[in-house]
Motif scaffolding. Sequence first.
Motif, PDB file in Angstrom:
ATOM      1  N   UNK A 222       0.828  -1.210   0.000  1.00  0.00           N
ATOM      2  CA  UNK A 222       0.000   0.000   0.000  1.00  0.00           C
ATOM      3  C   UNK A 222       0.859   1.256   0.000  1.00  0.00           C
ATOM      4  N   UNK A 223       1.931   1.228   0.758  1.00  0.00           N
ATOM      5  CA  UNK A 223       2.859   2.368   0.814  1.00  0.00           C
ATOM      6  C   UNK A 223       3.502   2.606  -0.545  1.00  0.00           C
ATOM      7  N   UNK A 224       3.964   1.550  -1.199  1.00  0.00           N
ATOM      8  CA  UNK A 224       4.595   1.701  -2.513  1.00  0.00           C
ATOM      9  C   UNK A 224       3.590   2.192  -3.550  1.00  0.00           C
ATOM     10  N   UNK A 225       2.359   1.727  -3.468  1.00  0.00           N
ATOM     11  CA  UNK A 225       1.314   2.197  -4.380  1.00  0.00           C
ATOM     12  C   UNK A 225       1.036   3.680  -4.177  1.00  0.00           C
ATOM     13  N   UNK A 226       1.010   4.108  -2.921  1.00  0.00           N
ATOM     14  CA  UNK A 226       0.793   5.526  -2.628  1.00  0.00           C
ATOM     15  C   UNK A 226       1.908   6.386  -3.202  1.00  0.00           C
ATOM     16  N   UNK A 227       3.156   5.921  -3.039  1.00  0.00           N
ATOM     17  CA  UNK A 227       4.299   6.651  -3.612  1.00  0.00           C
ATOM     18  C   UNK A 227       4.170   6.746  -5.133  1.00  0.00           C
ATOM     19  N   UNK A 228       3.763   5.652  -5.749  1.00  0.00           N
ATOM     20  CA  UNK A 228       3.599   5.634  -7.207  1.00  0.00           C
ATOM     21  C   UNK A 228       2.502   6.600  -7.649  1.00  0.00           C
ATOM     22  N   UNK A 229       1.395   6.634  -6.920  1.00  0.00           N
ATOM     23  CA  UNK A 229       0.296   7.535  -7.273  1.00  0.00           C
ATOM     24  C   UNK A 229       0.726   8.992  -7.198  1.00  0.00           C
ATOM     25  N   UNK A 230       1.476   9.345  -6.166  1.00  0.00           N
ATOM     26  CA  UNK A 230       1.935  10.729  -6.014  1.00  0.00           C
ATOM     27  C   UNK A 230       2.885  11.123  -7.147  1.00  0.00           C
ATOM     28  N   UNK A 231       3.691  10.167  -7.617  1.00  0.00           N
ATOM     29  CA  UNK A 231       4.615  10.449  -8.714  1.00  0.00           C
ATOM     30  C   UNK A 231       3.894  10.494 -10.062  1.00  0.00           C
ATOM     31  N   UNK A 232       2.922   9.613 -10.238  1.00  0.00           N
ATOM     32  CA  UNK A 232       2.236   9.483 -11.519  1.00  0.00           C
ATOM     33  C   UNK A 232       1.261  10.615 -11.781  1.00  0.00           C
ATOM     34  N   UNK A 233       0.661  11.148 -10.715  1.00  0.00           N
ATOM     35  CA  UNK A 233      -0.356  12.187 -10.863  1.00  0.00           C
ATOM     36  C   UNK A 233       0.068  13.433 -10.079  1.00  0.00           C
ATOM     37  N   UNK A 234       0.841  14.316 -10.701  1.00  0.00           N
ATOM     38  CA  UNK A 234       1.340  15.503  -9.986  1.00  0.00           C
ATOM     39  C   UNK A 234       0.242  16.448  -9.526  1.00  0.00           C
ATOM     40  N   UNK A 235      -0.947  16.349 -10.127  1.00  0.00           N
ATOM     41  CA  UNK A 235      -2.060  17.217  -9.734  1.00  0.00           C
ATOM     42  C   UNK A 235      -3.035  16.535  -8.771  1.00  0.00           C
ATOM     43  N   UNK A 236      -2.617  15.400  -8.240  1.00  0.00           N
ATOM     44  CA  UNK A 236      -3.492  14.651  -7.337  1.00  0.00           C
ATOM     45  C   UNK A 236      -3.844  15.486  -6.109  1.00  0.00           C
ATOM     46  N   UNK A 237      -5.133  15.506  -5.773  1.00  0.00           N
ATOM     47  CA  UNK A 237      -5.595  16.292  -4.626  1.00  0.00           C
ATOM     48  C   UNK A 237      -5.992  15.446  -3.423  1.00  0.00           C
TER      49      UNK A 237
END
Length: 348
Positions: A222-237
């Motif tokens: 879950x932690x690695x997925x969260x890191x990936x999401x933050x990198x993949x979507x720079x506009x993530x809110x």
Amino acid sequence: MARRTVTLVGLFILVFVSGCNTTTSNKGEFEVVYSKGNVKGETEKIEERQYTIAIVPKLVNIPYFNAVEEGALEAGEELGVKVIYKGPTVADSTQQIKVIEELIDQKVDVIAVSANDPDKLVPVLKRAQRKDIKVITWDSDTHSDSREFFINMVNPETLGRHLMDTLAWNVDETGEFAIITGSKSAANLNVWLNWIKVQQREYYPNMKLVEVVASDDDPHKAYMLAKDLLAKYPNLKGIIGNSSVGPPAAAQAVKEEGKMGEVAVVGLSSPNPMNEYLKVGAAQVVTLWSPKKLGYLTVALATNLVDGVHPSNQQDVPQVGRIHVIEDTVIMGEPMDFTKENVDQYDF
């Protein structure tokens, strides 16, 4: 198999405080057995016979299921029944089936399972029924013909819509968001996920769900997925954690990436793992129920079931409160929100 007559009404009703120890040190697949002799209620004495209630979680050694275990063992002590708490080390249906097969061979009276997969568990649960073992589900359901009733924590529509609301309130109802769920096959998670999506479509048109990822209830994954999401979507809110390992993992990633105040974290989790994240602003709000109460309720209703007593609407269960019953589903109560303002009031 031995039988015991248990009447919940006769038990002394205590004021329930949600206090759960989430630091269990057991490693690997394990079995906890708790048994006690006679337990006296206010008006009657329980006959000295023995039931065995087997509680099977999706997996062991995460805070949520540790708290369920505590409630189940407490119920075993107070109701005078033997409780076996046994589950796989990962959220895997094949391993869970193996655990259930072992319990069938032990000739327990009831198997109560939080199903990792609603389809794959059906054959082994039907086998248990053919062996005259009562089968119920809790936390996560399977097909109705392979169990007698399902113990749900909250109304799934209410919960799913509420999770979407908590994120929307913290991002001004705009922007991209992602969801970290648990197992893709878990029935309860998929129902909640559906209602999250429905709520977004109906009420938050300026928000966009960019991706749903599955952690398999593994904290590191879950932690690695969260890191990936933050990198993949720079506009993530925002990130919604749809199972209990999601919010702590997302909050840790947000904190490490310096995104506090930019990316909101909400979802389902116990207050203890989220305490510091809420206080420093790495997460905004988490939602749950008392998993300890869930464990207690499961053992209590399983014990009654051996006596041929099914749960009823508005039944008052000691240590839990009034339950609701809709057809073959028991609803324990309402969800609770934990924020930086109230998180210290809870210990589980």
